[in-house]
Design an enzyme around this catalytic site. Structure first.
Site, PDB file in Angstrom:
ATOM      1  N   SER A 128    -153.885 -54.006  48.516  1.00 18.04           N
ATOM      2  CA  SER A 128    -155.319 -53.291  48.247  1.00 18.04           C
ATOM      3  C   SER A 128    -154.996 -51.732  48.210  1.00 18.04           C
ATOM      4  O   SER A 128    -154.634 -50.724  48.864  1.00 18.04           O
ATOM      5  CB  SER A 128    -156.443 -53.392  49.715  1.00 18.04           C
TER       6      SER A 128
ATOM      7  N   ASP B 277    -160.868 -52.833  46.023  1.00 21.36           N
ATOM      8  CA  ASP B 277    -162.222 -52.874  46.534  1.00 21.36           C
ATOM      9  C   ASP B 277    -163.304 -51.962  46.208  1.00 21.36           C
ATOM     10  O   ASP B 277    -162.883 -50.827  45.944  1.00 21.36           O
ATOM     11  CB  ASP B 277    -161.783 -52.397  48.361  1.00 21.36           C
TER      12      ASP B 277
ATOM     13  N   HIS C 103    -162.976 -57.150  44.646  1.00 21.31           N
ATOM     14  CA  HIS C 103    -163.671 -57.401  45.651  1.00 21.31           C
ATOM     15  C   HIS C 103    -164.894 -56.479  45.558  1.00 21.31           C
ATOM     16  O   HIS C 103    -165.016 -55.700  46.008  1.00 21.31           O
ATOM     17  CB  HIS C 103    -162.915 -57.285  46.779  1.00 21.31           C
TER      18      HIS C 103
ATOM     19  N   GLY D 230    -165.943 -52.356  54.771  1.00 22.19           N
ATOM     20  CA  GLY D 230    -166.463 -50.875  54.670  1.00 22.19           C
ATOM     21  C   GLY D 230    -165.311 -49.857  54.900  1.00 22.19           C
ATOM     22  O   GLY D 230    -165.544 -48.574  54.121  1.00 22.19           O
TER      23      GLY D 230
ATOM     24  N   SER E 135    -160.900 -49.058  55.481  1.00 24.14           N
ATOM     25  CA  SER E 135    -159.405 -49.459  55.592  1.00 24.14           C
ATOM     26  C   SER E 135    -158.939 -49.170  56.878  1.00 24.14           C
ATOM     27  O   SER E 135    -159.432 -48.378  57.788  1.00 24.14           O
ATOM     28  CB  SER E 135    -158.546 -48.943  54.596  1.00 24.14           C
TER      29      SER E 135
ATOM     30  N   ASP F 251    -158.539 -60.946  54.365  1.00 25.99           N
ATOM     31  CA  ASP F 251    -158.553 -59.395  54.131  1.00 25.99           C
ATOM     32  C   ASP F 251    -159.022 -58.837  55.321  1.00 25.99           C
ATOM     33  O   ASP F 251    -160.141 -58.985  55.778  1.00 25.99           O
ATOM     34  CB  ASP F 251    -159.539 -58.952  52.927  1.00 25.99           C
ATOM     35  N   GLY F 252    -158.059 -57.864  55.810  1.00 25.76           N
ATOM     36  CA  GLY F 252    -158.374 -57.250  56.971  1.00 25.76           C
ATOM     37  C   GLY F 252    -157.424 -56.986  57.980  1.00 25.76           C
ATOM     38  O   GLY F 252    -157.221 -58.016  58.673  1.00 25.76           O
TER      39      GLY F 252
ATOM     40  N   SER G  15    -153.094 -50.651  54.197  1.00 20.98           N
ATOM     41  CA  SER G  15    -152.313 -49.557  54.891  1.00 20.98           C
ATOM     42  C   SER G  15    -150.799 -50.105  55.661  1.00 20.98           C
ATOM     43  O   SER G  15    -149.851 -49.456  55.645  1.00 20.98           O
ATOM     44  CB  SER G  15    -153.143 -49.158  55.958  1.00 20.98           C
TER      45      SER G  15
END
Length: 225
Positions: A9, A36, A68, A144, A146, A177-178, A200
């Site tokens: 991302s 994003d 996204h 919303g 990262s 994702d996440g 990250s």
């Protein structure tokens, strides 16, 4: 090894030299560039728009770009991002008044269509639109920002979606994702995901190639080659 994709991302990239940093992560082995888009309306943040995607294409980024959309409404931006050079466009089911129409709009503009589910969002609409979906994106954090931690209940949701995809015998990517990192990516793969968004966890490292390879190795250790 199964066709697993790593999708960095670029929300976590160096925006002072975004073209160069994106090119570095693609050269390091990224399969998709995850893009994003936030509007400070559907989610409490603002990020990047279609002009940035156009700029990346002009810079020479030829890798598939996975847009996204965390925006509401979605349809006008679907058209803008398709024209800017997106390959995949995904949106949240709550952000469209007519999910089926938005999916058709994406495909009519030559892109693969994705539907996104937040951690607490029901999967009940899937059976009605699954014939129009190329990617299902499960959020494993609340959208919303990262750098959030992986929500563990997502594992059961991944299993459920994999069963649905298999039941309908569809060629659909299952993206998560996440909070994905080297330590948990194997568990996420075992549950049924095949596409992994990491921000990250990749861009915080000096050597992108090393961390992407470590992610692939973590997957191969648990699912085989």
């Amino acid at each position: 090894m199964k066709n697993f994709w790593i999708a960095p991302s670029i929300l976590s990239a160096d925006f002072a030299c975004l073209g160069e940093d994106t090119a570095r992560v693609v050269s390091a082995g990224a399969d998709l560039v995850h893009f994003d888009v936030m509007d400070n309306h559907y989610v409490p943040n603002i990020t990047i728009g279609p002009l940035v995607l156009t700029a990346l294409r002009k810079y020479g980024i030829n890798a598939p770009i996975d847009v996204h959309l965390m925006v509401k409404p979605v349809d006008n931006l679907i058209i803008s991002f398709a024209n800017a050079g997106a390959n995949y466009i995904s949106f949240h089911k709550e952000a469209s008044e007519h999910i089926d129409s938005s999916l058709q709009l994406i495909k009519a503009h030559g892109c693969k269509a994705g539907l996104v589910f937040n951690p607490a969002t029901s999967l009940e609409c899937l059976e009605y639109v699954i014939d129009k979906i190329d990617m299902i994106l499960l959020m494993s954090v609340n959208p919303g920002f990262s750098g959030q931690s992986f929500i563990s209940s997502t594992i059961d949701k991944i299993r459920k979606v994999r069963k649905i995809i298999n039941f309908y015998n569809r060629e659909i990517r299952l993206e998560v994702d996440g909070g994905i990192n080297i330590e948990n990516i194997g568990t996420i793969a075992i549950a049924g995901a095949d596409t992994f968004v990491a921000g990250s966890a990749i861009f915080s490292q000096k050597n992108y190639h090393t961390v992407i390879n470590a992610m692939r190795n973590a997957i191969s250790l648990v699912v085989g080659k």
